[in-house]
Design a protein around this motif. Structure first.
Motif, PDB file in Angstrom:
ATOM      1  N   LEU A   1       0.992  -1.320   0.138  1.00  0.00           N
ATOM      2  CA  LEU A   1      -0.090  -0.393   0.340  1.00  0.00           C
ATOM      3  C   LEU A   1       1.345   1.026  -0.021  1.00  0.00           C
ATOM      4  O   LEU A   1       0.583   2.358  -0.898  1.00  0.00           O
ATOM      5  CB  LEU A   1      -0.917  -0.265   0.948  1.00  0.00           C
ATOM      6  N   GLY A   2       2.174   1.134   0.618  1.00  0.00           N
ATOM      7  CA  GLY A   2       2.857   2.625   0.972  1.00  0.00           C
ATOM      8  C   GLY A   2       3.426   2.643  -0.583  1.00  0.00           C
ATOM      9  O   GLY A   2       3.427   4.210  -0.658  1.00  0.00           O
ATOM     10  N   VAL A   3       4.074   1.171  -1.652  1.00  0.00           N
ATOM     11  CA  VAL A   3       4.485   2.066  -2.476  1.00  0.00           C
ATOM     12  C   VAL A   3       3.565   2.466  -3.261  1.00  0.00           C
ATOM     13  O   VAL A   3       3.271   3.275  -4.426  1.00  0.00           O
ATOM     14  CB  VAL A   3       5.449   0.490  -3.372  1.00  0.00           C
ATOM     15  N   MET A   4       2.587   1.660  -3.779  1.00  0.00           N
ATOM     16  CA  MET A   4       1.320   2.460  -4.727  1.00  0.00           C
ATOM     17  C   MET A   4       0.567   3.301  -4.240  1.00  0.00           C
ATOM     18  O   MET A   4       0.305   3.716  -5.251  1.00  0.00           O
ATOM     19  CB  MET A   4      -0.260   0.920  -4.467  1.00  0.00           C
ATOM     20  N   ALA A   5       1.050   3.643  -3.076  1.00  0.00           N
ATOM     21  CA  ALA A   5       0.860   5.746  -2.874  1.00  0.00           C
ATOM     22  C   ALA A   5       1.574   6.870  -3.522  1.00  0.00           C
ATOM     23  O   ALA A   5       0.794   7.287  -3.614  1.00  0.00           O
ATOM     24  CB  ALA A   5       1.222   5.709  -1.504  1.00  0.00           C
ATOM     25  N   PHE A   6       2.419   6.113  -4.186  1.00  0.00           N
ATOM     26  CA  PHE A   6       3.708   6.889  -4.620  1.00  0.00           C
ATOM     27  C   PHE A   6       2.534   7.655  -6.084  1.00  0.00           C
ATOM     28  O   PHE A   6       3.055   8.348  -6.535  1.00  0.00           O
ATOM     29  CB  PHE A   6       4.475   6.235  -5.941  1.00  0.00           C
ATOM     30  N   SER A   7       1.330   6.474  -6.361  1.00  0.00           N
ATOM     31  CA  SER A   7       0.692   7.003  -7.728  1.00  0.00           C
ATOM     32  C   SER A   7      -0.567   8.031  -7.606  1.00  0.00           C
ATOM     33  O   SER A   7      -1.118   8.684  -8.620  1.00  0.00           O
ATOM     34  CB  SER A   7       0.029   6.043  -8.022  1.00  0.00           C
ATOM     35  N   THR A   8      -0.470   8.458  -5.689  1.00  0.00           N
ATOM     36  CA  THR A   8      -1.632  10.050  -6.027  1.00  0.00           C
ATOM     37  C   THR A   8      -1.042  10.895  -6.456  1.00  0.00           C
ATOM     38  O   THR A   8      -2.265  11.460  -7.643  1.00  0.00           O
ATOM     39  CB  THR A   8      -1.367  10.063  -3.711  1.00  0.00           C
ATOM     40  N   PRO A   9       0.129  11.105  -6.653  1.00  0.00           N
ATOM     41  CA  PRO A   9       0.334  12.450  -7.893  1.00  0.00           C
ATOM     42  C   PRO A   9      -0.294  12.396  -8.767  1.00  0.00           C
ATOM     43  O   PRO A   9      -0.004  13.498  -9.347  1.00  0.00           O
ATOM     44  CB  PRO A   9       2.030  13.480  -7.008  1.00  0.00           C
ATOM     45  N   MET A  10       0.241  11.553  -9.317  1.00  0.00           N
ATOM     46  CA  MET A  10       0.478  10.976 -10.867  1.00  0.00           C
ATOM     47  C   MET A  10      -1.720  10.476 -10.934  1.00  0.00           C
ATOM     48  O   MET A  10      -2.227  10.882 -12.440  1.00  0.00           O
ATOM     49  CB  MET A  10       0.812   9.621 -10.807  1.00  0.00           C
ATOM     50  N   ILE A  11      -2.107  10.013 -10.382  1.00  0.00           N
ATOM     51  CA  ILE A  11      -3.198  10.079 -10.344  1.00  0.00           C
ATOM     52  C   ILE A  11      -4.124  11.724 -10.649  1.00  0.00           C
ATOM     53  O   ILE A  11      -5.250  11.673 -11.882  1.00  0.00           O
ATOM     54  CB  ILE A  11      -4.034   9.363  -9.447  1.00  0.00           C
ATOM     55  N   SER A  12      -3.670  12.343  -9.658  1.00  0.00           N
ATOM     56  CA  SER A  12      -4.199  13.804  -9.481  1.00  0.00           C
ATOM     57  C   SER A  12      -3.990  14.461 -10.584  1.00  0.00           C
ATOM     58  O   SER A  12      -4.674  15.090 -11.075  1.00  0.00           O
ATOM     59  CB  SER A  12      -3.566  14.187  -8.659  1.00  0.00           C
ATOM     60  N   THR A  13      -2.949  14.572 -11.309  1.00  0.00           N
ATOM     61  CA  THR A  13      -2.175  14.862 -12.485  1.00  0.00           C
ATOM     62  C   THR A  13      -2.625  14.569 -13.499  1.00  0.00           C
ATOM     63  O   THR A  13      -3.100  15.727 -14.079  1.00  0.00           O
ATOM     64  CB  THR A  13      -0.799  14.652 -12.715  1.00  0.00           C
ATOM     65  N   ALA A  14      -3.453  13.104 -13.854  1.00  0.00           N
ATOM     66  CA  ALA A  14      -3.784  12.936 -15.297  1.00  0.00           C
ATOM     67  C   ALA A  14      -5.505  13.398 -14.878  1.00  0.00           C
ATOM     68  O   ALA A  14      -5.586  13.508 -16.124  1.00  0.00           O
ATOM     69  CB  ALA A  14      -4.054  11.322 -14.940  1.00  0.00           C
ATOM     70  N   LEU A  15      -5.919  13.081 -13.766  1.00  0.00           N
ATOM     71  CA  LEU A  15      -7.515  13.607 -13.359  1.00  0.00           C
ATOM     72  C   LEU A  15      -6.933  15.089 -13.912  1.00  0.00           C
ATOM     73  O   LEU A  15      -7.983  15.939 -13.997  1.00  0.00           O
ATOM     74  CB  LEU A  15      -7.442  13.394 -12.393  1.00  0.00           C
ATOM     75  N   LEU A  16      -6.512  16.242 -13.654  1.00  0.00           N
ATOM     76  CA  LEU A  16      -6.687  17.051 -13.745  1.00  0.00           C
ATOM     77  C   LEU A  16      -6.448  18.129 -15.252  1.00  0.00           C
ATOM     78  O   LEU A  16      -6.707  18.605 -16.037  1.00  0.00           O
ATOM     79  CB  LEU A  16      -5.145  17.976 -12.689  1.00  0.00           C
ATOM     80  N   ILE A  17      -5.249  16.931 -15.744  1.00  0.00           N
ATOM     81  CA  ILE A  17      -5.098  17.081 -17.559  1.00  0.00           C
ATOM     82  C   ILE A  17      -6.725  16.487 -17.911  1.00  0.00           C
ATOM     83  O   ILE A  17      -6.939  17.394 -18.812  1.00  0.00           O
ATOM     84  CB  ILE A  17      -4.843  16.259 -17.827  1.00  0.00           C
ATOM     85  N   ALA A  18      -7.704  16.078 -17.761  1.00  0.00           N
ATOM     86  CA  ALA A  18      -8.166  15.303 -18.253  1.00  0.00           C
ATOM     87  C   ALA A  18      -9.456  16.204 -17.880  1.00  0.00           C
ATOM     88  O   ALA A  18     -10.478  16.121 -18.863  1.00  0.00           O
ATOM     89  CB  ALA A  18      -8.554  13.929 -17.820  1.00  0.00           C
TER      90      ALA A  18
END
Length: 321
Positions: A243-260
């Motif tokens: 879970l800690g490792v997967m949490a690194f994707s949080t800023p990437m998910i945020s960025t993808a949603l902002l771009i979309a």
């Protein structure tokens, strides 16, 4: 029916998706002062858990009867993290705070090395560092101007908030017998503390666009409410390191949603950051990925031993029948 370790881990991962959406939702709720927003969103989160208690006919007061240490962990984690985070935003640029706060997944993975039965390996550390590098790339040239002295107080507060949240996540595993329903009471206490700080330091804002109210409701139900409850189950019963490792994707998910949604632009910097974050995550989670591949390749009807669960020891060979 009790969740398996894998089920709890998958439930915890839904939190990462919700936190990824939090930045986009928060852009519509910025009209409210920070502590007022804490008070409102955490009170809504409490109402979510209250609804569950009333629906099931639970004795809600039994979830409040815990020792001082348990309450200290809960309040330090929820209120401490958000208070430090919001105060940091007042004393340092948002990009600085975002980068430093997002160190918490790296710290969380490192802190798991202190838990009984957990062991850090080189690929855990290397993968986390690569993922953190991806977050740095995502923020771009603004990183170069950090720690110039003018914003040092805010930057230190941001680091403190990352440490507090990482420590809270790992400490939650240490008090794994405390039911997730108790998080509902943590939310009510956090809302009360937020209201007290709001009364002391802020003016109340009521006249805002309807979108701000809807965004606040969405935050309270999702990233603050259901997300915290799912995360608590994940870190207590699931694979906390994954879970800690997967949490690194949080800023990437945020960025993808902002771009979309038209709030950002897809460029080479975002692409490189995505590759680093994805590559770092895959490296750090190689043990869990291999375990998942083994379980899928196993014939149906053959159950795995505890040593084959994600985060467990290497699979033991079976004797042929």
């Amino acid at each position: 029916m009790a969740l398996s370790q894998r089920g709890a881990t998958l439930l915890g991962m839904t939190t990462i998706l919700q936190w990824g959406a939090q930045v986009l939702i928060s852009t519509y709720a910025v009209a409210f002062p920070p502590f007022q927003l804490i008070a409102m969103t955490f009170f809504i989160a409490f109402l979510v858990m209250l609804g569950k208690w009333l629906w099931n006919g639970d004795d809600m007061l039994r979830h409040i009867r815990h020792g001082a240490a348990v309450w200290a962990i809960g309040l330090a984690g929820l209120f401490g993290y958000y208070a430090l985070y919001y105060v940091a935003l007042r004393h340092a640029p948002a990009v600085d705070v975002a980068l430093l706060v997002n160190l918490w997944p790296l710290l969380m993975v490192l802190f798991t090395g202190f838990l009984p039965g957990e062991r850090l390996r080189w690929y855990h550390i290397a993968g986390c560092l690569i993922g953190a590098g991806g977050s740095v790339v995502l923020l771009g040239p603004a990183v170069l101007s950090m720690f110039d002295g003018a914003h040092l107080a805010g930057q230190l507060l941001a680091i403190a908030s990352a440490i507090v949240w990482a420590a809270f996540c790992v400490s939650s595993r240490a008090v794994g017998t405390v039911p997730t329903d108790t998080v509902g009471w943590y939310c009510l206490a956090t809302a009360a503390l937020g209201l007290a700080c709001h009364a002391l330091f802020e003016g109340t804002v009521v006249t805002v666009a309807p979108s701000a109210w809807w965004a606040t409701l969405a935050l309270g139900i999702g990233p603050v409410g259901l997300a915290f409850f799912a995360w608590d189950i994940g870190v207590k019963r699931g694979n906390i390191r994954l879970l800690g490792v997967m949490a690194f994707s949080t800023p990437m998910i945020s960025t993808a949603l902002l771009i979309a949604t038209g709030h950002g632009v897809l460029d080479a910097r975002v692409a490189v950051a995505a590759l680093l974050i994805t590559g770092g995550t895959l490296l750090a989670a190689r043990e869990e990925i291999a375990s998942l591949a083994r379980s899928r390749a196993r014939p149906q009807g053959v159950r795995s031993s505890p040593s084959q669960e994600p985060g467990g020891a290497a699979a033991k060979s079976r004797a042929s029948s």
